[in-house]
Scaffold this active site. Sequence first.
Site, PDB file in Angstrom:
ATOM      1  NE  ARG A   1      66.386  46.293  79.969  1.00  0.00           N
ATOM      2  CZ  ARG A   1      65.804  45.772  81.028  1.00  0.00           C
ATOM      3  NH1 ARG A   1      65.123  46.521  81.838  1.00  0.00           N
ATOM      4  NH2 ARG A   1      65.927  44.486  81.299  1.00  0.00           N
TER       5      ARG A   1
ATOM      6  CG  HIS B   1      57.930  46.783  77.375  1.00  0.00           C
ATOM      7  ND1 HIS B   1      57.421  46.972  78.629  1.00  0.00           N
ATOM      8  CD2 HIS B   1      58.737  45.696  77.448  1.00  0.00           C
ATOM      9  CE1 HIS B   1      57.890  46.041  79.439  1.00  0.00           C
ATOM     10  NE2 HIS B   1      58.699  45.253  78.748  1.00  0.00           N
TER      11      HIS B   1
ATOM     12  CE  LYS C   1      56.634  32.483  88.216  1.00  0.00           C
ATOM     13  NZ  LYS C   1      57.846  32.927  87.539  1.00  0.00           N
TER      14      LYS C   1
ATOM     15  CB  SER D   1      58.208  45.796  84.119  1.00  0.00           C
ATOM     16  OG  SER D   1      57.804  45.986  82.784  1.00  0.00           O
TER      17      SER D   1
END
Length: 167
Positions: A98, A21, A45, A135
């Site tokens: 990516r 990031h 969430k 992550s």
Amino acid sequence: MSERVRRAVCPGSYDPVTNGHLDVVVRAAATHDEVVVAILHNPAKQGTFTVPERVAFVEHAVAAAGLAGTVRVEAFADRLLVDVCRDLGADVVVKGLRGGTDFAYELPMARMNRHLTGLETVFLPGDPALEHVSSSLVKEVCRYGGDVDGLVPDEVRDALVARLRAD
């Protein structure tokens, strides 16, 4: 006569921020007057880290990279990215890729954002040394005792170990 500020938004959940990031944020800052790291979250969430923790982690990493005056961090909940960008006066969304899977996931969203408001998305290829970093993978590796050194800022690594290995 002042010129218009070129503002970019780097959106994501940043739960947690990774060095991948940060690579994208640093590179976006090199091509824009200001970058807003927009931490987008759904209050329904539960994340690994709270939104204030995520903001603090990104702010510390940005300061360590010497970008405190060029990059700012803000959190937004339950809003469309195009609305966030309009309110911020952002010209463009910057997303890191990516690989092909990221492109396949991000392209429809970029097209929808352009359809809704004309907002453009710029894709930056991620640093090949970090293309395996996400992550969710970092959290999984850490949870089961793996070494995430060099994948996230040291402060994040320490917080992950404390949070995920506490059980």
